[in-house]
Design an enzyme around this catalytic site. Structure first.
Site, PDB file in Angstrom:
ATOM      1  N   GLY A 304       0.837  -1.193   0.000  1.00 49.72           N
ATOM      2  CA  GLY A 304       0.000   0.000   0.000  1.00 49.72           C
ATOM      3  C   GLY A 304       0.870   1.240   0.000  1.00 49.72           C
ATOM      4  O   GLY A 304       1.946   1.255  -0.595  1.00 49.72           O
ATOM      5  N   GLU A 305       0.398   2.293   0.649  1.00 50.97           N
ATOM      6  CA  GLU A 305       1.051   3.596   0.763  1.00 50.97           C
ATOM      7  C   GLU A 305       1.576   4.145  -0.567  1.00 50.97           C
ATOM      8  O   GLU A 305       2.524   4.911  -0.611  1.00 50.97           O
ATOM      9  CB  GLU A 305       2.156   3.585   1.823  1.00 50.97           C
ATOM     10  CG  GLU A 305       3.368   2.714   1.584  1.00 50.97           C
ATOM     11  CD  GLU A 305       4.323   2.648   2.780  1.00 50.97           C
ATOM     12  OE1 GLU A 305       5.543   2.758   2.557  1.00 50.97           O
ATOM     13  OE2 GLU A 305       3.850   2.478   3.933  1.00 50.97           O
TER      14      GLU A 305
END
Length: 340
Positions: A304-305
């Site tokens: 993610g991120e």
């Protein structure tokens, strides 16, 4: 917003989305044909440049101000034991982003990408979707509007990512509501839950779908009832980018859930979007196929991120450099293709 349903203005914006600039794409194709290489020799890299220019509306596409935006939210469903990490990690990760210590910080620095984090009331979880809606329509639309600010400062390509403990459960619930099928098909390991954790995630998705049954025919209602602030904000950012002719690179499983909401309203809503990568999380490959998106990278990532989208932006930069800076046959004094 008007006195109508809070979602009315969102629907109007979607209905007003511009299409690609065909003239810009033709200009790019003309230059591509003159470059010192066999026609089509760079494969998909050539198509990526054409996509970039068509959605920027420029025959000379640019990546001078690429921006990675990470939207961070928290979720009441974490009370169901769906994550391997506690909610405290949300605030700690925001501090890590600010200190430059996260993976996304390093990727952005390596490729010269702008980076911005949106804190979406990280210390105030949305409602537990197994017991009630994540938030009401008005709050959902306000969060989408907040996400639209991602392109306010100006960028020529936007990458959208997220951070939020519990949000792979939220994404799985959204996919199950939109596409149907067993909850277990959409649930993955997220931050690394064990078999018992997978069971709790599946149970939470099933409970949420049962609780909201009869209210999930409208994709925006799905977003409000089953979503989260980061997903609503990403949907807003993707829509605002389309309206301002900014191409978008999507990150992984959770970011694609925001895109799936828009696609369910209008299948053309993601024409300006590129799937940066296929995640190892859940059924991301299945989702991308349903959305008609072919990922650029397949690296087994599930962080993610914005990390996968940022890696893809690096590849886009390379594709554009070839198109922009490669010599033409005339410039290099190289004979072109023979006729006949």
């Amino acid at each position: 917003m008007t006195e109508e349903s809070p979602f009315a203005d969102i629907r109007r914006l979607i209905a007003s989305m511009p299409g690609p600039d065909r003239a810009a794409a033709e200009m790019i194709a003309e230059r591509e044909a003159s470059l010192t290489k066999p026609a089509g020799a760079l494969g998909r890299l050539e198509h990526l440049v054409a996509w970039l220019g068509a959605w920027q509306g420029k025959g000379g596409p640019s990546l001078d101000r690429p921006l990675v935006c990470v939207f961070a939210g928290s979720h009441g469903v974490t009370a169901r034991g769906v994550s391997a990490f506690p909610d405290a990690v949300n605030r700690q990760m925001l501090e890590n982003f600010a200190a430059g210590g996260a993976a996304i910080n390093q990727i952005c620095a390596a490729y010269g990408l702008g980076f911005k984090v949106f804190d979406l009331a990280i210390d105030l979880p949305t409602g537990d979707i197994t017991l009630g809606p994540a938030f009401d329509e008005k709050a959902c639309v306000a969060t989408m509007a907040f996400g639209m600010e991602a392109v306010a400062a100006g960028t020529d390509c936007l990458a959208v990512g997220e951070m939020g403990i519990g949000n792979t459960t939220i994404a799985a619930a959204i996919y199950a509501a939109l596409f149907g099928g067993e909850a277990a098909h959409w649930v993955g390991r997220g931050t690394g839950v064990d078999a018992a954790g997978i069971g709790r995630k599946v149970a939470a998705v099933e409970a949420a779908l049962a609780h909201h049954a009869g209210h999930l025919d409208d994709p925006l209602e799905v977003l409000a009832r089953l979503g989260g602030r980061e997903i609503a904000a990403m949907a807003g950012a993707i829509l605002a980018a389309r309206l301002q002719r900014v191409p978008v690179v999507l990150d992984g499983y959770v970011a694609t859930a925001a895109a799936a909401i828009l696609h369910a309203i209008d299948p053309s809503a993601l024409d300006h979007c590129l799937a940066g990568h296929v995640s190892a999380e859940g059924a991301h490959a299945d989702v991308l196929e349903r959305l008609g998106l072919v990922p650029l990278l397949a690296l087994g990532m599930r962080l993610g991120e914005g990390s996968g989208a940022a890696m893809a932006l690096g590849l886009l930069k390379g594709a554009l450099a070839c198109h922009r800076d490669m010599a033409t046959f005339a410039q290099a004094g190289i004979s072109g293709r023979s006729e006949g």
